[in-house]
Design a protein around this motif. Structure first.
Motif, PDB file in Angstrom:
ATOM      1  N   ARG A   1       0.828  -1.200   0.000  1.00 24.07           N
ATOM      2  CA  ARG A   1       0.000   0.000   0.000  1.00 24.07           C
ATOM      3  C   ARG A   1       0.867   1.257   0.000  1.00 24.07           C
ATOM      4  NH1 ARG A   1      -5.468   0.971  -0.135  1.00 24.07           N
ATOM      5  NH2 ARG A   1      -6.678  -0.748   0.741  1.00 24.07           N
ATOM      6  N   PRO A   2       0.705   2.173  -0.963  1.00 24.47           N
ATOM      7  CA  PRO A   2       1.314   3.510  -0.779  1.00 24.47           C
ATOM      8  C   PRO A   2       0.740   4.140   0.489  1.00 24.47           C
ATOM      9  CG  PRO A   2       0.613   3.215  -3.045  1.00 24.47           C
ATOM     10  CD  PRO A   2       0.040   2.054  -2.259  1.00 24.47           C
ATOM     11  N   ARG A   3       1.531   4.994   1.113  1.00 26.16           N
ATOM     12  CA  ARG A   3       1.204   5.411   2.483  1.00 26.16           C
ATOM     13  C   ARG A   3       0.135   6.500   2.562  1.00 26.16           C
ATOM     14  NH1 ARG A   3       6.480   7.026   5.614  1.00 26.16           N
ATOM     15  NH2 ARG A   3       6.179   8.814   4.230  1.00 26.16           N
TER      16      ARG A   3
ATOM     17  N   LEU B   1       6.160  -2.470   0.458  1.00 24.26           N
ATOM     18  CA  LEU B   1       6.691  -1.182  -0.017  1.00 24.26           C
ATOM     19  C   LEU B   1       7.459  -0.493   1.113  1.00 24.26           C
ATOM     20  CD1 LEU B   1       6.310   0.290  -2.748  1.00 24.26           C
ATOM     21  CD2 LEU B   1       4.410   1.529  -1.713  1.00 24.26           C
ATOM     22  N   ILE B   2       6.856  -0.503   2.293  1.00 30.01           N
ATOM     23  CA  ILE B   2       7.482   0.160   3.437  1.00 30.01           C
ATOM     24  C   ILE B   2       8.731  -0.609   3.880  1.00 30.01           C
ATOM     25  CG2 ILE B   2       7.151   0.678   5.896  1.00 30.01           C
ATOM     26  CD1 ILE B   2       4.300   1.579   5.184  1.00 30.01           C
ATOM     27  N   VAL B   3       8.647  -1.920   3.868  1.00 30.11           N
ATOM     28  CA  VAL B   3       9.814  -2.726   4.255  1.00 30.11           C
ATOM     29  C   VAL B   3      10.990  -2.441   3.320  1.00 30.11           C
ATOM     30  CG1 VAL B   3      10.694  -5.103   4.240  1.00 30.11           C
ATOM     31  CG2 VAL B   3       8.611  -4.547   5.487  1.00 30.11           C
TER      32      VAL B   3
ATOM     33  N   GLY C   1       6.000   5.068   8.649  1.00 34.85           N
ATOM     34  CA  GLY C   1       4.750   4.659   8.016  1.00 34.85           C
ATOM     35  C   GLY C   1       3.799   3.884   8.907  1.00 34.85           C
ATOM     36  N   HIS C   2       3.823   4.148  10.208  1.00 31.76           N
ATOM     37  CA  HIS C   2       2.951   3.403  11.108  1.00 31.76           C
ATOM     38  C   HIS C   2       1.473   3.613  10.790  1.00 31.76           C
ATOM     39  CE1 HIS C   2       6.185   3.360  14.541  1.00 31.76           C
ATOM     40  NE2 HIS C   2       6.603   2.808  13.421  1.00 31.76           N
ATOM     41  N   VAL C   3       1.125   4.798  10.343  1.00 28.72           N
ATOM     42  CA  VAL C   3      -0.293   5.076  10.097  1.00 28.72           C
ATOM     43  C   VAL C   3      -0.838   4.077   9.067  1.00 28.72           C
ATOM     44  CG1 VAL C   3      -1.905   6.769   9.132  1.00 28.72           C
ATOM     45  CG2 VAL C   3      -0.146   7.494  10.762  1.00 28.72           C
ATOM     46  N   THR C   4      -0.056   3.825   8.053  1.00 27.28           N
ATOM     47  CA  THR C   4      -0.478   2.883   7.017  1.00 27.28           C
ATOM     48  C   THR C   4      -0.427   1.444   7.527  1.00 27.28           C
ATOM     49  OG1 THR C   4       0.287   4.392   5.312  1.00 27.28           O
ATOM     50  CG2 THR C   4       0.055   2.081   4.676  1.00 27.28           C
TER      51      THR C   4
END
Lengths: 156, 788
Positions: free
Chosen positions: B13-15, B671-673, B507-510
């Motif tokens: 997911r994009p953030r 993505l975030i990883v 990116g915790h919110v996502t």
């Protein structure tokens, strides 16, 4: 005090400023346009990059009076009618930002790069962004985002 | 029936958090302005060590626009000593640490006086009018020299520069050494680094005079910890202090701190009854934001001729700088558990001595103790392989814990729950085309090519999920390591997740939205995540040490499960069924065998809001909170491979390819990883090749700006090839392991191993970091370890 007239993100401002006031502080403190942050005091990091009369400049290294009569675009002036620019979209899709502090400057510098090199190679993107530091991304996703945006024929 | 809800965990997911950052609608601390705001500027010591004979602020006070000015002595009684929460060894020397120096300055950059003015330019100007008389004192800058008998003392009242000695052993190292065919002994240096978050530190304090309440906004990683310690330090009751971490522009450990500037701004806002702002310049950031690493590592490994490692001995000298900050003594000791890494060995000896020097304090920097440990073990494993004439990969294979041997308790006493080093390594070797590169390397040697190829290996593991509070207690850390999450089910069916973690780019919110959406069966976009404000997220231990997902994310998961359990009771009541007869899938409770008898969790939320018809005795809420204190750590691992070209005529190093396969357990958002890994690798490469905080002989920081301190730019870094294997953690229900520090921990030894590998034919055994062209060239000239 010196009188200046400056168009910023489409609005014209008339102000009296101290001759030593930096453009970044004028934008942030006087106009309240805090979308452009300050990362250093030696013009090395590029966080404060804005567009002045079609050239990207580091607004921490320029006096407000030097911009007199000019037209400035900041990251806050890029989206139109809620629609993000191709670069903004590409940065989002490619995860080209983490903390986001360098992002306004990075986007403004990339915009200038694409104006001069509409179809850059990855190396050209890396060299074109040499004046902008990012501490989060390792640059790879930024490079991808700029290449993606180039494919969208972003020339303005 | 609605369509099956797509699982969120695992999706790229994009953030959510990007929207405001890429449009400039940001809330950095320095963006905050309120009526009547005054600006604070700090005068800093130009000397590394000096007695303060006189501070005169009267001329500064006469400047137009200046509201107030103070010396350290003027404010000393209202500010306690800055806290050190980790006196890691018995008898740790903890010197007094005033937020502004009173009698003596102990590093260049130590605050000496403050000026408060109507605008930032006036405040900065007025600093020039403050007069300070100093009597220079002798300095101690060298880590080893600090322990010499005649060394000048950083804290003369303590009578020693020795902060602590820590020692731990398991097995009989001397016996292991006696049995060994080969003993390799090395000294490695961890240079001093400047974390260099792009956003400099900033603090804004708004006092509410009538009630004695304060809101402190800070560019901090740790709003909750900060609140507690501000109360302890200033005497202002904790329930009168609200700490807010708005958008925070990176931290990397440097904002995991209780800084003097935060205390000063709070106390002076109280004294003046006015809102105050302090914003750091980059030059100040380099001088006075804490630094990282700075260790001398003596390491010895004993092995049999076949490559079997029998034992390991590690002896560290760790620079504390001039004062202890929040965690300073604990950082090098945090690495103590990690030196044995992924290897089975029979004996281990670890000792560490912390020393004071007249330099900027040292504290956590990305990885905090673990990159240092991993560097030393992965460097010496390469050196051992060279000594034995073995391929470095084969040596590792011979010694590592095999996947079927997990759970495995290491010689350092940690039990690794799961891992598969074989799978990650095999995948990395294939992606890297290891054999082909080795052939090219041999070819270049044969043809006496002036540009040589080196191949660097790093097979790391790390401990994430800091931490089990009981373990922290055993390590003399003052606080726990739990994390809190709560979930509010709103009447309309929307969801609020409140987390005690305090992200600053991760990116915790996502990711937390993804976790909550899956457990609750609600759409991703219906979830909001709130954080970073002690009034909202009332409990937390904040974000550092790759702990957020493993502790905070799992806490969100568990809180969501509690919501589902409560909602099930209400749904059963409304459907007139037994709880046991309900299935919960895709966000709805269904009676088994009667799919039409169904209540969505949103319907249950509304029914609970209305509360007209709840089970007898049930509280009218399905909201839930969970505070998670894990029993153990998690252990991501991976294999990083670097091919570097080294020009033997100029000393220049170019990374030709960089490949890594990491196993961070279950991945919530690929993505975030990947982004976390990229950034981490970049910081690790920066330590290997570019960055070093350099002081001159008087103790002045030579690398005081980004013009001198070489944070790499885009052309300095290669394209990374990242891939992964996924071996879920068995120690938490999500199977996650943590990722934020992995890249940094793994990459530094991979790169230096590659540089040294290229130079071994010239008799070079080590190049001291950063491996600049000059150092490489010197190493080639002397054919042995280059020193600075």
């Amino acid at each position: 005090m010196t009188h200046i007239s400056l168009k910023v993100d489409g609005t014209t401002y008339e102000d009296d400023v101290e001759p030593r006031l930096l453009l970044i502080h004028y934008l942030r403190d006087r106009l309240g346009l805090t979308g452009t942050p300050i990362g250093c005091d030696t013009s090395n990091c590029g966080s404060c990059t804005v567009d002045l009369d079609g050239e990207s400049v580091k607004s921490c290294s320029l006096l407000a009076v030097q911009a007199d009569g000019g037209e400035v675009t900041t990251v806050q002036g890029l989206a139109h009618d809620g629609e993000w620019s191709e670069l903004q979209k590409a940065f989002h899709v490619r995860h080209a930002l983490q903390c986001g502090y360098c992002t306004p400057g990075m986007i403004m510098a990339a915009r200038d790069l694409l104006r001069e090199h509409p179809h850059p190679t990855p190396d050209e993107v890396r060299h074109g962004l040499e004046g902008n530091l990012c501490r989060c991304t390792g640059y790879q996703n930024i490079v991808r985002a700029v290449l993606d945006a180039a494919e969208q024929e972003v020339t303005t | 029936m609605t369509e099956a809800v797509q699982r969120e965990v695992g999706r790229a997911r994009p953030r959510k958090e990007d929207a405001h950052l890429i449009t400039g609608q940001t809330n950095w601390t320095d963006n905050i302005s309120v009526n009547g705001l005054l600006h604070l500027a700090i005068l800093r010591s130009p000397m590394a060590h000096a007695r303060i004979d006189r501070v005169d602020v009267s001329a500064a006070l006469e400047r137009p626009g200046v509201i107030a000015a103070f010396s350290g002595r003027d404010v000393a009684e209202s500010m306690g000593s800055l806290p050190c929460a980790w006196p890691v060894a018995e008898g740790t020397v903890v010197p007094d640490h005033p937020p502004i120096a009173v009698d003596e300055v102990r590093y260049a950059g130590d605050p000496v006086a403050v000026v408060v003015a109507r605008d930032r330019y006036t405040a900065a100007d007025a600093l020039e009018a403050v007069e300070v008389d100093y009597t220079p004192l002798p300095t101690v800058l060298d880590i080893e020299g600090a322990l010499a008998e005649d060394a000048p003392l950083v804290h003369s009242d303590k009578g020693t520069n020795r902060c602590y000695d820590y020692r731990t052993t398991d097995g009989d190292y001397a016996a292991a050494k006696a049995r060994a065919d080969v003993v390799v002994t090395r000294r490695y240096h961890q240079q001093r680094l400047i974390p260099s978050a792009m956003e400099p530190r900033a603090v804004v304090v708004t006092p509410l005079a009538a009630s004695g309440e304060f809101t402190l906004y800070s560019a901090t990683q740790i709003p909750h910890v900060l609140r507690v310690l501000l109360a302890v330090t200033t005497g202002i009751p904790e329930n009168k202090i609200r700490v807010v971490a708005p958008d925070v522009g990176g931290g990397f450990g440097s904002k995991l701190q209780v800084y003097g500037e935060e205390v000063i701004t709070l106390v002076l806002a109280k004294r003046l009854g006015r809102p105050l702002k302090w914003t750091e310049s980059r030059s100040e950031a380099n001088l006075a934001t804490h630094h990282g690493r700075s260790q001398v590592q003596d390491i010895e490994v004993a092995a049999r001729r076949d490559g079997t490692v029998l034992g390991l001995k590690v002896s560290l000298l760790a620079d504390m700088g001039a004062y202890l900050m929040l965690l300073s003594p604990g950082i090098p000791v945090l690495g103590a558990s990690m030196y044995p890494a992924i290897y089975k060995m029979g004996a281990y000896e670890f000792s560490c001595t912390g020393v004071f020097t007249n330099r900027t304090p040292i504290d956590a920097y990305r990885g905090a103790g673990r990159p240092e440990a991993t560097f030393a073990i992965e460097r010496i494993m390469d050196d051992l392989a060279a000594e034995l004439g073995m391929d470095p990969i084969e040596l590792r294979r011979h010694n590592w814990i095999r996947h079927e041997e997990f759970p495995y308790t290491t010689i350092a006493g940690l039990t690794y729950d799961s891992g598969n080093y074989e799978a990650a390594t095999d995948k990395a070797l294939a992606l890297f085309d290891y054999d082909k590169l080795r052939a090219e390397q041999a070819d270049r040697i044969e043809h006496q090519d002036t540009v040589r190829l080196g191949i660097g290996v790093s097979t790391y593991t790390e401990m994430c999920g800091l931490a089990p509070s009981r373990w922290l207690g055993e390590m003399r850390y003052a606080a726990g390591g739990w994390e809190a999450a709560s979930i509010r089910m709103l009447p309309t069916g929307k969801v609020e997740v409140i987390t005690g973690t305090s992200p600053h780019g991760q990116g915790h919110v996502t990711s937390w939205s993804q976790i909550a959406a899956d457990v609750l069966g609600v759409p991703f976009d219906d979830v909001e995540v709130m954080h970073g404000d002690t009034m909202l997220a009332t409990q937390g231990m904040d974000t550092y040490g790759s702990r957020s997902l493993v502790v905070g994310g799992v806490a969100v998961h568990e809180a969501a499960r509690k919501v589902v359990d409560k909602a099930r009771k209400v749904a059963a009541h409304l459907l007139e069924a037994n709880e046991a007869d309900l299935d919960f899938a895709d966000g709805a409770f269904c009676v088994k065998g009667s799919p039409e008898a169904r209540k969505t969790i949103q319907e249950v939320a509304f029914a609970t809001f209305a509360s007209h018809d709840l089970p007898d005795g049930m509280e009218p809420s399905i909201n839930a909170e969970h505070v998670l204190d894990p029993d153990t750590f998690s252990f991501p691992h991976g294999t990083h491979l670097c091919a570097a070209e080294v020009d033997t005529e100029t000393g220049a190093v170019r990374i030709r390819s960089y490949v890594c396969v990491d196993d961070v357990g279950k991945v919530v958002n690929p993505l975030i990883v990947e982004g976390q890994l990229h950034g981490g690798i970049a910081q690790g490469i920066a330590q290997a090749l570019y960055e070093e905080a350099v002081y001159d002989e008087e103790g002045n920081l030579v690398t005081g700006t980004l013009a001198d301190y070489l944070v790499p730019a885009a052309p300095d870094l290669p394209e990374f090839v990242t891939d992964r294997t996924e071996t879920p953690a068995t120690s938490n229900p999500l199977g996650v392991k943590g990722v934020g520090e992995a890249g940094t921990i793994a990459s530094t030894p991979a790169v230096v191993n590659a540089v040294v590998d290229a130079l071994r034919p010239f008799g070079v055994r080590d190049v001291r970091m950063p491996c600049t062209p000059e150092r490489v060239w010197q190493a080639l000239r002397t054919g042995k370890e280059a020193s600075a």
